[in-house]
Design a protein around this motif. Structure first.
Motif, PDB file in Angstrom:
ATOM      1  N   HIS A 482      71.743 -89.712  63.728  1.00 22.79           N
ATOM      2  CA  HIS A 482      71.163 -90.653  64.676  1.00 22.79           C
ATOM      3  C   HIS A 482      72.171 -91.702  65.143  1.00 22.79           C
ATOM      4  CE1 HIS A 482      67.735 -88.600  63.207  1.00 22.79           C
ATOM      5  NE2 HIS A 482      67.593 -89.299  62.098  1.00 22.79           N
ATOM      6  N   ALA A 483      72.973 -92.237  64.229  1.00 27.19           N
ATOM      7  CA  ALA A 483      73.958 -93.249  64.638  1.00 27.19           C
ATOM      8  C   ALA A 483      75.038 -92.636  65.519  1.00 27.19           C
ATOM      9  CB  ALA A 483      74.578 -93.904  63.403  1.00 27.19           C
ATOM     10  N   LEU A 484      75.444 -91.406  65.231  1.00 27.16           N
ATOM     11  CA  LEU A 484      76.421 -90.731  66.085  1.00 27.16           C
ATOM     12  C   LEU A 484      75.872 -90.591  67.500  1.00 27.16           C
ATOM     13  CD1 LEU A 484      79.125 -89.149  66.316  1.00 27.16           C
ATOM     14  CD2 LEU A 484      77.825 -87.087  65.723  1.00 27.16           C
ATOM     15  N   ALA A 485      74.624 -90.193  67.624  1.00 27.17           N
ATOM     16  CA  ALA A 485      74.014 -90.045  68.949  1.00 27.17           C
ATOM     17  C   ALA A 485      73.900 -91.398  69.655  1.00 27.17           C
ATOM     18  CB  ALA A 485      72.638 -89.399  68.818  1.00 27.17           C
ATOM     19  N   PHE A 486      73.508 -92.437  68.908  1.00 30.46           N
ATOM     20  CA  PHE A 486      73.337 -93.749  69.536  1.00 30.46           C
ATOM     21  C   PHE A 486      74.666 -94.296  70.043  1.00 30.46           C
ATOM     22  CE2 PHE A 486      73.360 -98.379  69.308  1.00 30.46           C
ATOM     23  CZ  PHE A 486      72.245 -98.701  70.067  1.00 30.46           C
ATOM     24  N   TYR A 487      75.704 -94.225  69.223  1.00 35.98           N
ATOM     25  CA  TYR A 487      76.973 -94.839  69.605  1.00 35.98           C
ATOM     26  C   TYR A 487      77.743 -93.994  70.629  1.00 35.98           C
ATOM     27  CZ  TYR A 487      76.571 -98.489  66.061  1.00 35.98           C
ATOM     28  OH  TYR A 487      76.154 -99.586  65.326  1.00 35.98           O
ATOM     29  N   THR A 488      77.576 -92.673  70.605  1.00 41.01           N
ATOM     30  CA  THR A 488      78.238 -91.847  71.623  1.00 41.01           C
ATOM     31  C   THR A 488      77.427 -91.782  72.911  1.00 41.01           C
ATOM     32  OG1 THR A 488      77.172 -89.822  70.815  1.00 41.01           O
ATOM     33  CG2 THR A 488      79.333 -90.387  69.888  1.00 41.01           C
ATOM     34  N   ARG A 489      76.126 -92.080  72.805  1.00 39.15           N
ATOM     35  CA  ARG A 489      75.189 -91.937  73.931  1.00 39.15           C
ATOM     36  C   ARG A 489      75.176 -90.497  74.436  1.00 39.15           C
ATOM     37  NH1 ARG A 489      76.669 -97.469  77.357  1.00 39.15           N
ATOM     38  NH2 ARG A 489      77.210 -98.710  75.530  1.00 39.15           N
ATOM     39  N   ARG A 490      75.256 -89.565  73.476  1.00 36.36           N
ATOM     40  CA  ARG A 490      75.213 -88.138  73.780  1.00 36.36           C
ATOM     41  C   ARG A 490      74.219 -87.457  72.862  1.00 36.36           C
ATOM     42  NH1 ARG A 490      81.587 -86.258  74.307  1.00 36.36           N
ATOM     43  NH2 ARG A 490      82.384 -88.145  75.341  1.00 36.36           N
ATOM     44  N   PRO A 491      73.605 -86.368  73.293  1.00 35.10           N
ATOM     45  CA  PRO A 491      72.685 -85.635  72.406  1.00 35.10           C
ATOM     46  C   PRO A 491      73.437 -84.918  71.298  1.00 35.10           C
ATOM     47  CG  PRO A 491      72.994 -84.455  74.476  1.00 35.10           C
ATOM     48  CD  PRO A 491      73.687 -85.770  74.643  1.00 35.10           C
ATOM     49  N   VAL A 492      72.799 -84.795  70.171  1.00 33.75           N
ATOM     50  CA  VAL A 492      73.363 -84.084  69.025  1.00 33.75           C
ATOM     51  C   VAL A 492      72.365 -83.014  68.602  1.00 33.75           C
ATOM     52  CG1 VAL A 492      74.237 -84.261  66.668  1.00 33.75           C
ATOM     53  CG2 VAL A 492      74.599 -86.147  68.270  1.00 33.75           C
ATOM     54  N   ARG A 493      72.835 -81.789  68.460  1.00 37.89           N
ATOM     55  CA  ARG A 493      71.975 -80.683  68.039  1.00 37.89           C
ATOM     56  C   ARG A 493      71.992 -80.608  66.511  1.00 37.89           C
ATOM     57  NH1 ARG A 493      73.161 -75.242  66.967  1.00 37.89           N
ATOM     58  NH2 ARG A 493      75.327 -75.670  67.560  1.00 37.89           N
ATOM     59  N   ARG A 494      70.828 -80.535  65.918  1.00 37.51           N
ATOM     60  CA  ARG A 494      70.721 -80.423  64.467  1.00 37.51           C
ATOM     61  C   ARG A 494      70.549 -78.961  64.088  1.00 37.51           C
ATOM     62  NH1 ARG A 494      67.186 -85.277  61.944  1.00 37.51           N
ATOM     63  NH2 ARG A 494      68.465 -84.662  60.171  1.00 37.51           N
ATOM     64  N   ALA A 495      71.473 -78.457  63.278  1.00 35.84           N
ATOM     65  CA  ALA A 495      71.448 -77.048  62.868  1.00 35.84           C
ATOM     66  C   ALA A 495      70.919 -76.942  61.445  1.00 35.84           C
ATOM     67  CB  ALA A 495      72.848 -76.449  62.961  1.00 35.84           C
ATOM     68  N   ASP A 496      70.072 -75.938  61.208  1.00 33.31           N
ATOM     69  CA  ASP A 496      69.459 -75.760  59.894  1.00 33.31           C
ATOM     70  C   ASP A 496      70.157 -74.706  59.045  1.00 33.31           C
ATOM     71  OD1 ASP A 496      67.476 -77.656  60.477  1.00 33.31           O
ATOM     72  OD2 ASP A 496      66.234 -76.148  61.478  1.00 33.31           O
ATOM     73  N   ASP A 497      70.955 -73.857  59.654  1.00 36.75           N
ATOM     74  CA  ASP A 497      71.636 -72.830  58.868  1.00 36.75           C
ATOM     75  C   ASP A 497      73.136 -72.869  59.176  1.00 36.75           C
ATOM     76  OD1 ASP A 497      70.579 -71.399  61.489  1.00 36.75           O
ATOM     77  OD2 ASP A 497      72.352 -70.272  60.799  1.00 36.75           O
ATOM     78  N   PRO A 498      73.966 -72.473  58.230  1.00 41.09           N
ATOM     79  CA  PRO A 498      75.421 -72.598  58.387  1.00 41.09           C
ATOM     80  C   PRO A 498      75.973 -71.837  59.582  1.00 41.09           C
ATOM     81  CG  PRO A 498      74.862 -72.235  56.088  1.00 41.09           C
ATOM     82  CD  PRO A 498      73.603 -72.032  56.870  1.00 41.09           C
ATOM     83  N   ASP A 499      75.490 -70.623  59.827  1.00 46.07           N
ATOM     84  CA  ASP A 499      76.053 -69.824  60.916  1.00 46.07           C
ATOM     85  C   ASP A 499      75.825 -70.492  62.261  1.00 46.07           C
ATOM     86  OD1 ASP A 499      76.919 -67.932  59.138  1.00 46.07           O
ATOM     87  OD2 ASP A 499      75.151 -66.653  59.350  1.00 46.07           O
ATOM     88  N   THR A 500      74.634 -71.022  62.481  1.00 43.06           N
ATOM     89  CA  THR A 500      74.347 -71.716  63.736  1.00 43.06           C
ATOM     90  C   THR A 500      75.184 -72.974  63.872  1.00 43.06           C
ATOM     91  OG1 THR A 500      72.085 -70.872  63.689  1.00 43.06           O
ATOM     92  CG2 THR A 500      72.515 -72.737  65.136  1.00 43.06           C
ATOM     93  N   ALA A 501      75.405 -73.672  62.763  1.00 37.58           N
ATOM     94  CA  ALA A 501      76.126 -74.938  62.804  1.00 37.58           C
ATOM     95  C   ALA A 501      77.569 -74.763  63.262  1.00 37.58           C
ATOM     96  CB  ALA A 501      76.081 -75.608  61.433  1.00 37.58           C
ATOM     97  N   VAL A 502      78.229 -73.674  62.832  1.00 35.35           N
ATOM     98  CA  VAL A 502      79.661 -73.526  63.110  1.00 35.35           C
ATOM     99  C   VAL A 502      79.958 -72.528  64.215  1.00 35.35           C
ATOM    100  CG1 VAL A 502      80.248 -74.156  60.742  1.00 35.35           C
ATOM    101  CG2 VAL A 502      79.959 -71.732  61.354  1.00 35.35           C
ATOM    102  N   ALA A 503      78.911 -71.930  64.823  1.00 36.99           N
ATOM    103  CA  ALA A 503      79.141 -70.833  65.771  1.00 36.99           C
ATOM    104  C   ALA A 503      80.058 -71.250  66.918  1.00 36.99           C
ATOM    105  CB  ALA A 503      77.799 -70.328  66.315  1.00 36.99           C
ATOM    106  N   GLU A 504      79.795 -72.399  67.529  1.00 39.64           N
ATOM    107  CA  GLU A 504      80.582 -72.808  68.689  1.00 39.64           C
ATOM    108  C   GLU A 504      82.008 -73.183  68.298  1.00 39.64           C
ATOM    109  OE1 GLU A 504      77.621 -75.683  69.900  1.00 39.64           O
ATOM    110  OE2 GLU A 504      77.424 -74.639  71.818  1.00 39.64           O
ATOM    111  N   LEU A 505      82.166 -73.827  67.143  1.00 36.02           N
ATOM    112  CA  LEU A 505      83.514 -74.189  66.710  1.00 36.02           C
ATOM    113  C   LEU A 505      84.328 -72.943  66.386  1.00 36.02           C
ATOM    114  CD1 LEU A 505      82.951 -77.293  64.378  1.00 36.02           C
ATOM    115  CD2 LEU A 505      83.736 -77.262  66.746  1.00 36.02           C
TER     116      LEU A 505
END
Length: 574
Positions: A482-505
């Protein structure tokens, strides 16, 4: 001629249907040994000093600030949302206030906290007004200082949570009720402020506000043996006024999203109260009997003597204070979900009884027992010990802030002075309040940088805003972002599983992943792939992993300034 009229006829008997006079009040006291401005200087310092030095804390503070930011951004002021998803936990009023503050003053931590601070100031002002009308100005001044130096009360008042807004609404309503019922000119007072404050409470947190106010009015009518007073409060007109304040939002929100009101009323009100295991924070029935004295520190040392003195002299102000505190604590004791913040509204009446007791002790009406003197000295020693520990933490976690560690020294001086001189009620009161104020200064002033180094996500947000393009994907895994989203003023996607979290990186896209170092193995990032880099970490183990062009620049050493700023050691492969 006694008992007879002028012509010798017997005098008429006094009518029997005349309502009895209100019970006698405690004598009003005006003795105040310090300048009149002192209480409000203390209140101002406790609530406002270093208000923005500590960054927004995750999860609660940053979550509410981010909801308000998104409300301000998308213009949907009826139904709160976070990351585009509905947030059904609370009504909208608190987010309106935060959003308005952000719009006026900018996206700062202190602006997000301002509504809670103003609600706390209103609580202190209304409570002091009621206390002054029933016990006198000196007791009101003591109460203002005591509320401003009750550490838990101040901490919640400087925190972005809705509980202080509900407390302000209840304190406004019940203070007005206390003055209306107990003071000599009460019948000339309007009753509508009682209902306006109750309506605000419904908009702040829900029907609990109306239940508490109605229960206190009923108990007071019983205590005063004046059942007709319930009709004199014009409850039917008052109910219409409450609905006029709160119903428009409830109706509009239900029309826009019926599930919002249904979920909020059922799951976050009725189920939270009546259904065992429905939510977290399940506690036994006696939870508040233990929690309230702890949360009233340092002034809970006065509570036993204050209650005993009040019980011996139960005038109208005392009865109202006892009814108010008892209803709040008893009602929430029946709730299966319990948190200390739920009973914040019981603090003003309990502090009122303790302030009246201090006033009695200062003016010689009662004598404080030696146990209170020992407790006051013990508190100043404890405060000095905590301050010294805070100074050590500052040296370890934020060496650049070493100069603020000297705030521990006044605490030592207060403890030494109290040990030698705290033998009278004024010195006991002054030493106790001073110890609390110095702790407030240490936490919010001295230890702010160390706390930010450990908890804050603002450093990660600074890197994202400066180094990553607007289209870069931001993801979090098992960390509230939440603080990352507030200070960047950008949306942050919350990932529940490891594969989804790192797929784009892994695919080489521009982006960043917020997680914790202990989760890197399950994310498949231990060891870290050559095309990814950790560019930020916090004292509690949070890390920001980046890919794309920023990771390449990091490999070439172009991001050393961020490492120096955040105190991150160079990675082993550099």
């Amino acid at each position: 001629m006694d008992g007879a009229s002028g012509d010798g006829a017997p005098a008429e008997a006094a009518p029997t249907d005349v309502e009895p006079e209100p019970a006698p009040q405690a004598p009003l006291r005006q003795d105040w040994p310090w300048p009149a401005a002192v209480p409000w200087l203390v209140v101002g310092f406790a609530l406002v000093a270093w208000l923005g030095r500590v960054d927004l804390l995750t999860p609660d503070e940053a979550r509410h600030a981010e909801i308000a930011r998104e409300m301000l951004l998308d213009g949907n002021w009826l139904t709160p949302r976070i990351y585009g998803e509905p947030y059904y936990d609370k009504p909208a009023l608190f987010y309106w206030l935060i959003g308005g503050s952000l719009a006026l003053f900018g996206h700062h931590a202190w602006a997000a906290r301002l509504p809670s601070v103003l609600a706390t100031a209103f609580t202190i002002a209304m409570g002091s007004w009621w206390i002054g009308r029933c016990w006198g100005r000196a007791a009101a001044n003591y109460a203002a200082i005591m509320m401003a130096t009750t550490l838990f009360f101040v901490a919640v008042g400087r925190y972005v949570v809705v509980d202080m807004l509900l407390t302000a609404a209840l304190t406004g309503a019940l203070s007005w009720l206390g003055v209306w019922m107990q003071c000599r000119d009460a019948r000339r007072m309007a009753v509508w402020p009682l209902y306006v404050c109750t309506g605000v409470g419904l908009l702040a947190k829900g029907p609990v506000a109306a239940v508490v106010v109605a229960a206190v009015a009923l108990v007071m009518a019983i205590f005063e043996r004046r059942p007709r007073v319930l009709l004199e409060l014009r409850p039917f007109t008052g109910a219409l006024l409450v609905l006029a304040v709160a119903a428009p939002w409830y109706v509009a929100a239900y029309i826009l999203d019926p599930r919002y009101i249904e979920t909020f009323l059922w799951h976050h009100n009725l189920a939270r109260f009546a259904v065992p295991g429905a939510l977290e924070h399940q506690e036994p029935w006696y939870f508040y009997l233990v929690a309230v004295p702890i949360c009233l520190l340092p002034w809970s040392m006065l509570l036993p003597s204050s209650l005993a003195t009040a019980w011996r002299d139960p005038h109208g102000g005392v009865r109202h204070a006892l009814a108010w505190a008892t209803v709040v604590i008893t009602f929430f004791s029946f709730s299966h979900t319990k948190l200390p913040t739920y009973v914040l509204a019981a603090f003003p009446p309990l502090i009122a009884l303790m302030a009246a007791y201090v006033d009695d002790a200062v003016t010689g009406r009662v004598e404080m027992p030696r146990a209170i003197e020992a407790a006051a000295v013990g508190w100043t020693i404890l405060a000095a010990t905590i301050a010294i520990a805070g100074a050590a933490w500052i040296f370890i976690d934020a060496p650049s802030a070493w100069a603020r560690a000297v705030l521990a020294l006044p605490s030592l001086l207060v403890a030494a002075w109290a040990y030698k001189n705290a033998h009278t009620a004024p010195s006991i009161f002054g030493a106790t309040a001073a110890g609390s104020l110095l702790l407030i200064a240490m936490v919010y002033g001295g230890a702010a940088d160390a706390l930010n180094a450990r908890e804050s996500q603002r450093g990660a947000a600074d890197i994202v805003r400066a180094e990553l393009p607007d289209y870069a994907a931001l993801t979090s895994y098992r960390v509230a972002p939440h603080a990352l989203a507030f200070y960047t003023r950008r949306p942050v996607r919350r990932a529940d599983d490891p594969d989804t979290a790192v797929a784009e990186l892994i695919a080489g896209a521009e982006g960043a992943l917020l997680s914790k170092e202990k989760f890197l193995p399950e994310l498949g990032l231990d060891p870290m792939p050559a095309w990814l880099r950790i560019v930020w970490s916090s004292g509690d183990g949070q890390v920001l992993v980046v890919g794309g062009s920023l990771a390449k620049r990091e490999r070439r050493g172009d991001s050393d300034r961020w490492r120096r700023r955040e105190g991150v050691e160079p990675s082993a492969d550099r």
